[in-house]
Design an enzyme around this catalytic site. Sequence first.
Site, short mmCIF file in Angstrom:
data_model
loop_
_atom_site.label_atom_id
_atom_site.label_comp_id
_atom_site.label_asym_id
_atom_site.label_seq_id
_atom_site.Cartn_x
_atom_site.Cartn_y
_atom_site.Cartn_z
N ASP A 10 23.09 61.25 -3.67
CA ASP A 10 21.94 60.64 -2.95
C ASP A 10 20.93 60.17 -4.00
OD1 ASP A 10 21.23 63.26 -3.71
OD2 ASP A 10 19.83 63.50 -2.04
N ASP A 15 20.47 62.98 -9.72
CA ASP A 15 21.80 62.41 -9.44
C ASP A 15 22.13 61.34 -10.48
OD1 ASP A 15 20.30 62.99 -6.74
OD2 ASP A 15 22.41 63.20 -6.25
N ASP A 250 21.27 68.56 -10.45
CA ASP A 250 22.59 68.03 -10.11
C ASP A 250 23.56 68.01 -11.29
OD1 ASP A 250 21.88 67.64 -7.48
OD2 ASP A 250 21.36 65.53 -7.73
C1 BDR Z 1 18.67 68.85 -4.79
O1 BDR Z 1 17.82 68.09 -3.92
C2 BDR Z 1 17.62 66.80 -4.43
O2 BDR Z 1 16.28 66.46 -4.40
C3 BDR Z 1 18.17 66.79 -5.84
O3 BDR Z 1 18.74 65.52 -6.13
C4 BDR Z 1 19.21 67.88 -5.81
O4 BDR Z 1 20.46 67.39 -5.37
C5 BDR Z 1 17.88 70.00 -5.37
O5 BDR Z 1 17.46 70.86 -4.35
CA CA Z 2 20.93 65.02 -5.34
#
Ligand code: BDR
Ligand code: CA
Length: 318
Positions: A10, A15, A250
């Site tokens: 996402d 990411d 991530d």
């Molecule tokens: C997760 O939530 C998203 O904001 C970040 O990309 C990560 O995947 C962390 O809680």
């Molecule tokens: Ca993420």
Amino acid sequence: MKKKLIMDVDTGVDDAQAIMMALAAPGVEILGITCCHGNTPLENVLKNTLRVLKVCNRLDVPVYRGCAEPLVAHKRHAGDFHGKDGLGDAPDPDAPGLDAVQEEKAAVALIRMVNENPGEVTLVATAPLTNLAMAVNLDPSFPEKLKALYIMGGNTESRGNTTVCGEFNFVADSEAAYVVLDRYTCPTYIATWEFSCRSSLPWSFVDTWLAQDTDKARFMERISSLTRKMVQTERYQKELVSGTEFNSCDTYAVAAAIDETLLTESERVAVTVELQGTNTRGMMVLDHMELLKKKHKAIIMKTVDLEKFKQLLMNALK
Ligand code: BDR
Ligand code: CA
């Protein structure tokens, strides 16, 4: 033979870091990137993913459109942290258009790619788990054809970063997280919120990391400056396990998938997700007493080799 990876993202600043790490790893072939709602609306996720591929000169990697909404939950995003556009509100006027996105939809593409490579694909999921829940609903045998699944999500000590007890990915689609933890019986590694905080790196490393004289480092500097500011604010400090500095949540999941020697300590335990609680909906539940009688146990990541992790991050921006 190269390790075959699919990433479900996402895109989000961390990411983006995870994708860049995987693209830079010499022994890895990324079969495709499936996109999900999450940090930002799906259209931004698709655009951001293409921007990351562009800066890495890898627009040949196919990008698939996944779910724009959670299965049941109300849609939520993390725009105050990742920026309204999901990448730190530092736009690229020459960003690739969405015509570069594949026609085939994410869940269908996931099933096809894994059917073409049975037993060989490692799936790394760093988003709400909606696309993975869709895939197993479409094809119940999908998980058993995976080599392994690596998830960033959930928590081990009921520490929330989104609700009192909930980590973002598991809160953003709790039903999907429940389905995945219940029905994905392949080896499943989980990089939780608390683990990522405890595995954080010093800001001095980030300065060295971003000082590399490359377009990728300059891109990372631009997209990450807002989150770096945000993380120092009182509101975000409260989310973090004390002592946390740079937490690229991530990237731990993808790093462990790339290098199987990275994980130095883990725990096997059956897990599920709370769906009913007033304050605890979306919290990961660890069944140490085995009362749930689940046969499948997840591998909860505890510690990783941080020197190897730093090297993978450095290579991501080279
Ligand atoms: C997760 O939530 C998203 O904001 C970040 O990309 C990560 O995947 C962390 O809680
Ligand atoms: Ca993420």
